[in-house]
Every structure is written in C-alpha cells, then in structure tokens.
Write a protein that holds these residues in place. Structure first.
Motif, PDB file in Angstrom:
ATOM      1  N   LEU A   1       0.832  -1.207   0.000  1.00  0.00           N
ATOM      2  CA  LEU A   1       0.000   0.000   0.000  1.00  0.00           C
ATOM      3  C   LEU A   1       0.869   1.260   0.000  1.00  0.00           C
ATOM      4  O   LEU A   1       0.561   2.244  -0.686  1.00  0.00           O
ATOM      5  N   GLY A   2       1.956   1.218   0.767  1.00  0.00           N
ATOM      6  CA  GLY A   2       2.878   2.345   0.788  1.00  0.00           C
ATOM      7  C   GLY A   2       3.509   2.585  -0.574  1.00  0.00           C
ATOM      8  O   GLY A   2       3.651   3.726  -1.019  1.00  0.00           O
ATOM      9  N   THR A   3       3.872   1.497  -1.247  1.00  0.00           N
ATOM     10  CA  THR A   3       4.459   1.598  -2.585  1.00  0.00           C
ATOM     11  C   THR A   3       3.471   2.207  -3.568  1.00  0.00           C
ATOM     12  O   THR A   3       3.843   3.012  -4.433  1.00  0.00           O
ATOM     13  N   ALA A   4       2.200   1.827  -3.445  1.00  0.00           N
ATOM     14  CA  ALA A   4       1.174   2.305  -4.370  1.00  0.00           C
ATOM     15  C   ALA A   4       0.727   3.728  -4.067  1.00  0.00           C
ATOM     16  O   ALA A   4       0.283   4.459  -4.957  1.00  0.00           O
ATOM     17  N   PHE A   5       0.844   4.148  -2.809  1.00  0.00           N
ATOM     18  CA  PHE A   5       0.219   5.379  -2.351  1.00  0.00           C
ATOM     19  C   PHE A   5       0.638   6.642  -3.109  1.00  0.00           C
ATOM     20  O   PHE A   5      -0.203   7.517  -3.354  1.00  0.00           O
ATOM     21  N   PRO A   6       1.915   6.806  -3.508  1.00  0.00           N
ATOM     22  CA  PRO A   6       2.271   8.013  -4.269  1.00  0.00           C
ATOM     23  C   PRO A   6       1.461   8.180  -5.552  1.00  0.00           C
ATOM     24  O   PRO A   6       1.188   9.306  -5.976  1.00  0.00           O
ATOM     25  N   HIS A   7       1.069   7.056  -6.181  1.00  0.00           N
ATOM     26  CA  HIS A   7       0.238   7.160  -7.384  1.00  0.00           C
ATOM     27  C   HIS A   7      -1.120   7.763  -7.051  1.00  0.00           C
ATOM     28  O   HIS A   7      -1.684   8.537  -7.827  1.00  0.00           O
ATOM     29  N   LEU A   8      -1.680   7.393  -5.886  1.00  0.00           N
ATOM     30  CA  LEU A   8      -2.948   7.971  -5.459  1.00  0.00           C
ATOM     31  C   LEU A   8      -2.782   9.447  -5.118  1.00  0.00           C
ATOM     32  O   LEU A   8      -3.641  10.279  -5.470  1.00  0.00           O
ATOM     33  N   LEU A   9      -1.694   9.785  -4.450  1.00  0.00           N
ATOM     34  CA  LEU A   9      -1.418  11.192  -4.150  1.00  0.00           C
ATOM     35  C   LEU A   9      -1.327  12.016  -5.433  1.00  0.00           C
ATOM     36  O   LEU A   9      -1.810  13.150  -5.497  1.00  0.00           O
ATOM     37  N   LYS A  10      -0.708  11.425  -6.444  1.00  0.00           N
ATOM     38  CA  LYS A  10      -0.581  12.115  -7.727  1.00  0.00           C
ATOM     39  C   LYS A  10      -1.957  12.387  -8.330  1.00  0.00           C
ATOM     40  O   LYS A  10      -2.197  13.448  -8.922  1.00  0.00           O
ATOM     41  N   THR A  11      -2.885  11.435  -8.154  1.00  0.00           N
ATOM     42  CA  THR A  11      -4.246  11.623  -8.655  1.00  0.00           C
ATOM     43  C   THR A  11      -4.924  12.798  -7.963  1.00  0.00           C
ATOM     44  O   THR A  11      -5.566  13.639  -8.602  1.00  0.00           O
ATOM     45  N   PHE A  12      -4.765  12.875  -6.637  1.00  0.00           N
ATOM     46  CA  PHE A  12      -5.423  13.922  -5.858  1.00  0.00           C
ATOM     47  C   PHE A  12      -4.770  15.295  -6.024  1.00  0.00           C
ATOM     48  O   PHE A  12      -5.421  16.319  -5.787  1.00  0.00           O
ATOM     49  N   THR A  13      -3.499  15.304  -6.380  1.00  0.00           N
ATOM     50  CA  THR A  13      -2.774  16.585  -6.480  1.00  0.00           C
ATOM     51  C   THR A  13      -2.467  16.948  -7.933  1.00  0.00           C
ATOM     52  O   THR A  13      -1.509  17.660  -8.201  1.00  0.00           O
ATOM     53  N   ALA A  14      -3.288  16.431  -8.840  1.00  0.00           N
ATOM     54  CA  ALA A  14      -3.019  16.635 -10.270  1.00  0.00           C
ATOM     55  C   ALA A  14      -2.963  18.111 -10.644  1.00  0.00           C
ATOM     56  O   ALA A  14      -2.257  18.503 -11.589  1.00  0.00           O
ATOM     57  N   ASN A  15      -3.690  18.953  -9.920  1.00  0.00           N
ATOM     58  CA  ASN A  15      -3.733  20.384 -10.234  1.00  0.00           C
ATOM     59  C   ASN A  15      -2.718  21.198  -9.434  1.00  0.00           C
ATOM     60  O   ASN A  15      -2.722  22.435  -9.493  1.00  0.00           O
ATOM     61  N   PHE A  16      -1.874  20.505  -8.699  1.00  0.00           N
ATOM     62  CA  PHE A  16      -0.859  21.173  -7.884  1.00  0.00           C
ATOM     63  C   PHE A  16       0.533  20.810  -8.415  1.00  0.00           C
ATOM     64  O   PHE A  16       0.689  19.855  -9.174  1.00  0.00           O
ATOM     65  N   PRO A  17       1.562  21.552  -8.007  1.00  0.00           N
ATOM     66  CA  PRO A  17       2.929  21.183  -8.410  1.00  0.00           C
ATOM     67  C   PRO A  17       3.276  19.763  -7.954  1.00  0.00           C
ATOM     68  O   PRO A  17       2.838  19.321  -6.884  1.00  0.00           O
ATOM     69  N   TRP A  18       4.081  19.077  -8.766  1.00  0.00           N
ATOM     70  CA  TRP A  18       4.403  17.678  -8.467  1.00  0.00           C
ATOM     71  C   TRP A  18       5.141  17.516  -7.145  1.00  0.00           C
ATOM     72  O   TRP A  18       5.097  16.458  -6.522  1.00  0.00           O
ATOM     73  N   GLN A  19       5.783  18.580  -6.683  1.00  0.00           N
ATOM     74  CA  GLN A  19       6.537  18.503  -5.429  1.00  0.00           C
ATOM     75  C   GLN A  19       5.646  18.185  -4.229  1.00  0.00           C
ATOM     76  O   GLN A  19       6.124  17.677  -3.215  1.00  0.00           O
ATOM     77  N   TYR A  20       4.326  18.444  -4.352  1.00  0.00           N
ATOM     78  CA  TYR A  20       3.421  18.152  -3.246  1.00  0.00           C
ATOM     79  C   TYR A  20       3.421  16.661  -2.897  1.00  0.00           C
ATOM     80  O   TYR A  20       3.257  16.295  -1.735  1.00  0.00           O
ATOM     81  N   VAL A  21       3.573  15.819  -3.910  1.00  0.00           N
ATOM     82  CA  VAL A  21       3.632  14.371  -3.671  1.00  0.00           C
ATOM     83  C   VAL A  21       4.856  14.036  -2.822  1.00  0.00           C
ATOM     84  O   VAL A  21       4.790  13.224  -1.885  1.00  0.00           O
ATOM     85  N   ILE A  22       5.963  14.675  -3.123  1.00  0.00           N
ATOM     86  CA  ILE A  22       7.212  14.422  -2.393  1.00  0.00           C
ATOM     87  C   ILE A  22       7.112  14.964  -0.967  1.00  0.00           C
ATOM     88  O   ILE A  22       7.523  14.293  -0.009  1.00  0.00           O
ATOM     89  N   PHE A  23       6.565  16.162  -0.823  1.00  0.00           N
ATOM     90  CA  PHE A  23       6.386  16.727   0.522  1.00  0.00           C
ATOM     91  C   PHE A  23       5.515  15.810   1.378  1.00  0.00           C
ATOM     92  O   PHE A  23       5.812  15.556   2.551  1.00  0.00           O
ATOM     93  N   ALA A  24       4.432  15.321   0.788  1.00  0.00           N
ATOM     94  CA  ALA A  24       3.492  14.479   1.532  1.00  0.00           C
ATOM     95  C   ALA A  24       4.134  13.168   1.959  1.00  0.00           C
ATOM     96  O   ALA A  24       3.998  12.741   3.120  1.00  0.00           O
TER      97      ALA A  24
END
Length: 395
Positions: A146-169
């Motif tokens: 689930l941890g491995t998959a989770f960044p892909h879900l974060l990317k879905t939710f933050t599609a309208n934000f800078p990609w760095q938000y996934v890394i910060f999260a």
C-alpha cells in the motif's frame, strides 16, 4: 515488557508505520512524467530511477547485514533513524537539479535508508509474533505494498498542484511513521541479542534446506514483482495509446492495481494459518507466473474489461506470496541472526530486481512488445522449482 504478553496496539502501529515510511519507495516514479520535463534527453529515466532506489536498498542491506545492525542495536531506534533520514533524502529531488546524477543520487540514498525500514520492520514483527508470524507479516508486507502504491494515489489527488506536493506528503508521512515506532514499539519479548558480525554466519541459514527453499522461492518472486510494478504505468499508457477511445486514469489505476496486492498479502497471511505458508506461496507464485505467460493475450486485448481484470489478477497474485516467504525465512533463520538473515535475503532479492528491470528495459528496444513480459515468467518458474524441491525433501 515481561513474558510474551504484548499490547494490542503493537501490530497496528508497526503496520501503519511501515505503510507511512515505504510511501517513499515509488514517490519518484509517481511524478516521473513531471521530472522527465527537466531531463528530456534521458530516455532510460524510468528504469534508472527505479534501479537506483533498488541499488540503494541493496547497498543499505549489505551494510546492515555486514554490521548486523538490526540484531546488535534496538530495531525500533534503527527504524526511527532511517525513517527520518529517508524522508530528508526524498525531499532532495525537489531541489532545482541541473544534473540527472544528483537526482539519481537522492533516490539511491532514499533506497539506502529504506533498508532500515522494510526488513527491520519485519525483524520487529518477528520479535513480537513468534507464533502466527505468517499472518503478522501478511499485514506488514501488505502495508509495504500500500505504501508503494500510495504516491500514485497522491498524484491523482494533487493533479492540479505542483508535483513537489507528492514528495512533501510522502516525506511527512515517513516522519510520522518513524516517530510512531520510536514512541510506541519497544524491543519485542522474543528479541535475542545479536552477536558480533561473522561473514560466514550470515550464510548459515542457507545450510538449512527449508531456509534455502524459501529464499530461492523469494528470489524468483522478486524477478517478477518490482519490474511489473515499475512498468505498470507504461502498460496502461500503451493501452490508452493503442485505443483511441481509452481514457484510463493512469495514476489511479496504477494505485488500485498495486494496492490490491496489499489485500492479497493480508488474505495470504490469514490462509497460511490454516493451509501452511509454503502451500499458499506456491499457489500464488503459480498464478503470477501464469500471468506472465498469458500477458501477450490480455495486455493487448481490445476490450478494457479483460485488460483490467488481468492486471488486477496479476497485482493480487504477484504479492500474495511475499510475506509468506519472509515468514518462512524468519522461521528457519538462526535465532540470533534473524534480522540479519532477513536483511541479507532482501538484499539478494532486490539485486535481482535491478537485473530484471534493466533486462526488460533493454529487450523493449529489441523485441516485439507483445511478448516482452513473458520474460518475467523465468523467476516464478525457478522459484516454483525451488519450492517444490523443498517440499519433497521435507516429506
């Protein structure tokens, strides 16, 4: 903590911390399309980015095994320190990097610190749950998936934000997981104080045919799994490209398919209590190996439903055996070097993933893509041979 009595919150805490910290693993892959814009000439960035995390993990596991760190020092403190350091190195890719080698270095260092999270988390669980270890590791490896998959879900939710938000999260989640282990999970009642490092003792487990059978089964499983995960977004993108009507949400389906393996890990762990870990692992590896062989039929199907059902079947079966192999390895490892044995086997397994990823990356340029992923069947076939040979010898 006296005797074998343990608080009910121990396993949930380990599982949640494992999930939070391992969200760093594929964080770079989830934002790869954005990173590629800064390095347009790097045609092999997917394979290299994934391989550097794996290479870092391997290097870390070698160091941890060489110094028997998780056996000599408190595993919870090791987990905490590595969780904090991994979060910081993960943040490094948010810097304005002009050199791709710096990007790869930060992913390498993140992978290095993950060596103090994944196998050490299993070590902590084995120190608490001697009986029913398959079930406990089923939940623990499920958390990794689930941890491995989770960044892909974060990317879905933050599609309208800078990609760095996934890394910060993901870095923030790792910090929380590291602190949770330090505060709530002391040394387990079954922890055996480790001995000083002896290079030969690291391989003592391989003298036991039960340990050897499980380890080689795990190696076959690893040849397939991480390469499937790494190239899954590419499989989805190829489907969208070949079918004008297809509009599959690639980050969302990447998350769902990989995350489905977390569920199968937990189910596999529960089933192992009734039917035995080796039997369930054999069935799961057989199914995932069949998926490799059937990939030319389903990956290029014209209908979206057979295509997605097939990928979910692959995602479910590809991970179900992982915690079972780990529980078998922990069960048959020398007690005073259980953590080191798990780390060493992880190290070899992840070295195999680098070879597999690079082989598929090279073959993709040389052979018909319809048959490309059949190459992954080599791992399950050899793993099944090791398992079945071990079963016969144990009778």
């Amino acid at each position: 903590m006296s005797g074998t009595k343990k608080p009910n919150y121990i396993l949930p805490t380990i599982v949640i911390a494992q999930f939070l910290c391992t969200s760093l693993w594929f964080a770079g892959n989830a934002v790869l399309p954005d990173i590629v814009k800064s390095f347009p000439t790097e045609t092999n960035l997917l394979a290299n980015l994934t391989s550097m995390v794996q290479f870092g993990f391997i290097s870390g596991t070698l160091v941890f095994a060489f110094f028997a760190i998780s056996d000599i020092f408190s595993p919870s403190k090791v987990f905490f320190i590595c969780g904090i350091a991994a979060a910081l190195f993960n943040l490094g890719i948010c810097l304005e990097l002009a050199d791709v080698h710096l990007l790869l270095l930060f992913r390498f260092l993140t992978g290095f610190m993950l060596a103090g999270i994944y196998p050490v988390g299993m070590k902590i669980a084995s120190d608490y749950f001697k009986d029913g270890l398959g079930k406990s590791l089923g939940f623990l490896v499920g958390a990794l998936v689930l941890g491995t998959a989770f960044p892909h879900l974060l990317k879905t939710f933050t599609a309208n934000f800078p990609w760095q938000y996934v890394i910060f999260a993901t870095s923030g989640l790792s910090l929380i997981g590291a602190i949770a282990i330090l505060w709530f999970v002391p040394n387990g009642p079954f922890r055996t104080a480790g001995q000083k490092f002896d290079f030969r003792s690291c391989f003592n487990g391989f003298k036991n045919h039960h340990f050897r059978s499980a380890a080689f089964g795990y190696f076959g499983h690893m040849w397939e799994l991480y390469t499937f995960w790494a190239f899954l977004p590419g499989m989805l993108l190829l489907y969208n490209t070949k079918h004008a009507h297809a509009t599959l949400n690639i980050p969302l389906f990447s998350f769902l398919i990989i995350a489905s393996g977390g569920l199968s890990c937990m189910i596999g762990g529960l089933l192992s209590q009734k039917f035995g870990a080796k039997r369930i692992a054999t069935i799961a590896l057989s199914i995932s190996g069949s998926c490799c062989l059937l990939s030319p039929i389903f990956l290029f199907s014209g209908s979206v439903y057979p295509f997605l059902i097939f990928l979910f079947c692959w995602g479910l079966s590809g991970t179900a055996d992982s915690p079972l192999f780990s529980s078998l390895i922990a069960k048959h490892a020398p007690e005073s070097l259980r953590g080191t044995s798990l780390t060493l086997v992880n190290c070899i397994g992840f070295a195999i993933t680098i070879i597999s990823i690079q082989v598929i990356n090279l073959l993709a340029k040389e052979m018909n893509s319809h048959y490309l992923y059949m190459v992954l069947a080599v791992g399950p076939v050899l793993g099944l041979w090791a398992l079945l040979t071990g079963i016969k010898r144990s009778r």
